[in-house]
Enzyme design. Structure first.
Site, short mmCIF file in Angstrom:
data_model
loop_
_atom_site.label_atom_id
_atom_site.label_comp_id
_atom_site.label_asym_id
_atom_site.label_seq_id
_atom_site.Cartn_x
_atom_site.Cartn_y
_atom_site.Cartn_z
NE ARG A 1 41.79 71.20 44.93
CZ ARG A 1 42.49 71.65 45.19
NH1 ARG A 1 42.87 71.31 43.96
NH2 ARG A 1 42.98 72.84 45.64
NE ARG B 1 41.61 76.08 47.84
CZ ARG B 1 41.05 75.79 47.08
NH1 ARG B 1 39.69 75.09 46.88
NH2 ARG B 1 41.58 75.89 45.69
#
Ligand code: ADP
Ligand code: ADP
Length: 216
Positions: free
Chosen positions: A159, A170
């Site tokens: 990803r 994140r």
């Protein structure tokens, strides 16, 4: 059974969601998967979501909530569901609660997958996803020497948001926006923490042991 999985990126939510949802015969609803499908499909929703996902930021609540409302309205979700990656902040949790209440429903349980930061970083760095069936693998823990899915033969990919810099951001977003959900659901008395370290099967076992007392 109406169930939510919370935990930092890389905790194993997607991995566990596959097994738990299948054990309980309920649909697994992963907002990250739905966003990624829209990105690959080139839809308007996908184009909008991509700008946020690439930075590691949350997609705006309005968009996310509308998408979840549609998905939860489908037939297969009427008798139960497992939400993976939603809600991700207190505003989403409050709207989910009100939405379910309008439908005469409520969450039964929120499972928090607990792992430390070092393990999360190791897990994300080695994560690979199958482009065909969506299964999640790990280069080191699953001993993946090739780039093929053992389940369906599809090509594995990494990803974009699993790059080191985005991962760091994140994790900050998780601490700031998502971690407060733990006390939110503890206050509602539906939170159970599960140790998410060790082999995948053992974590699934612990999760199922935690779920059983809440089954009707
Ligand atoms: P992970 O499994 O690593 O936690 P996800 O696949 O759940 O990541 O999510 C990937 C990205 O999709 C997030 O970084 C965010 O941009 C977006 N996303 C997923 N779920 C939500 C949500 N509930 N609210 C806002 N954005 C979301
Ligand atoms: P999340 O959805 O919470 O972001 P994933 O389920 O995608 O997390 O898992 C992240 C990575 O960690 C994947 O590569 C997965 O194969 C791996 N992983 C998940 N659970 C375990 C575990 N118990 N032990 C080792 N690796 C794991």
């Amino acid at each position: 059974m109406r169930l939510v999985l919370v935990g930092p990126p890389g905790a194993g939510k997607g991995t566990q969601a596959q097994y738990i949802a299948s054990n309980l015969s309920i649909p697994k609803i992963s907002t990250g998967d739905i966003f990624r499908a829209n990105v690959s499909g080139g839809t308007d929703l996908g184009k909008l979501a991509k700008t946020y996902m690439d930075r590691g930021d949350l997609v705006p609540d309005e968009v996310t909530i509308a998408m979840v409302r549609d998905r939860l309205s489908e037939d297969d979700a009427q008798d139960g569901f497992l939400l993976d990656g939603f809600p991700r902040n207190v505003a989403q949790a409050e709207i989910l609660r009100d939405m379910l209440k309008d439908w005469g429903q409520a969450l039964d349980l929120v499972l928090e997958l607990v792992v430390d930061d070092d393990e999360v970083v190791r897990r994300l760095a080695g994560r690979r996803t199958c482009s065909q069936c969506g299964r999640i693998w790990h280069v080191e823990f699953d001993d993946k020497k090739d780039d093929k899915c053992d389940a369906c033969g599809g090509a594995l990919f990494q990803r974009d948001d699993d790059k080191e810099e985005t991962v760091r951001h994140r994790l900050e977003v998780y601490q700031e926006q998502t971690a407060p959900l733990v006390s939110y659901y503890a206050d509602e008395d539906i939170l159970v923490g599960v140790d998410a370290t060790g082999p995948v099967e053992e974590v699934t076992q612990r999760a199922m042991d935690a779920i059983r007392p809440f089954m009707g």
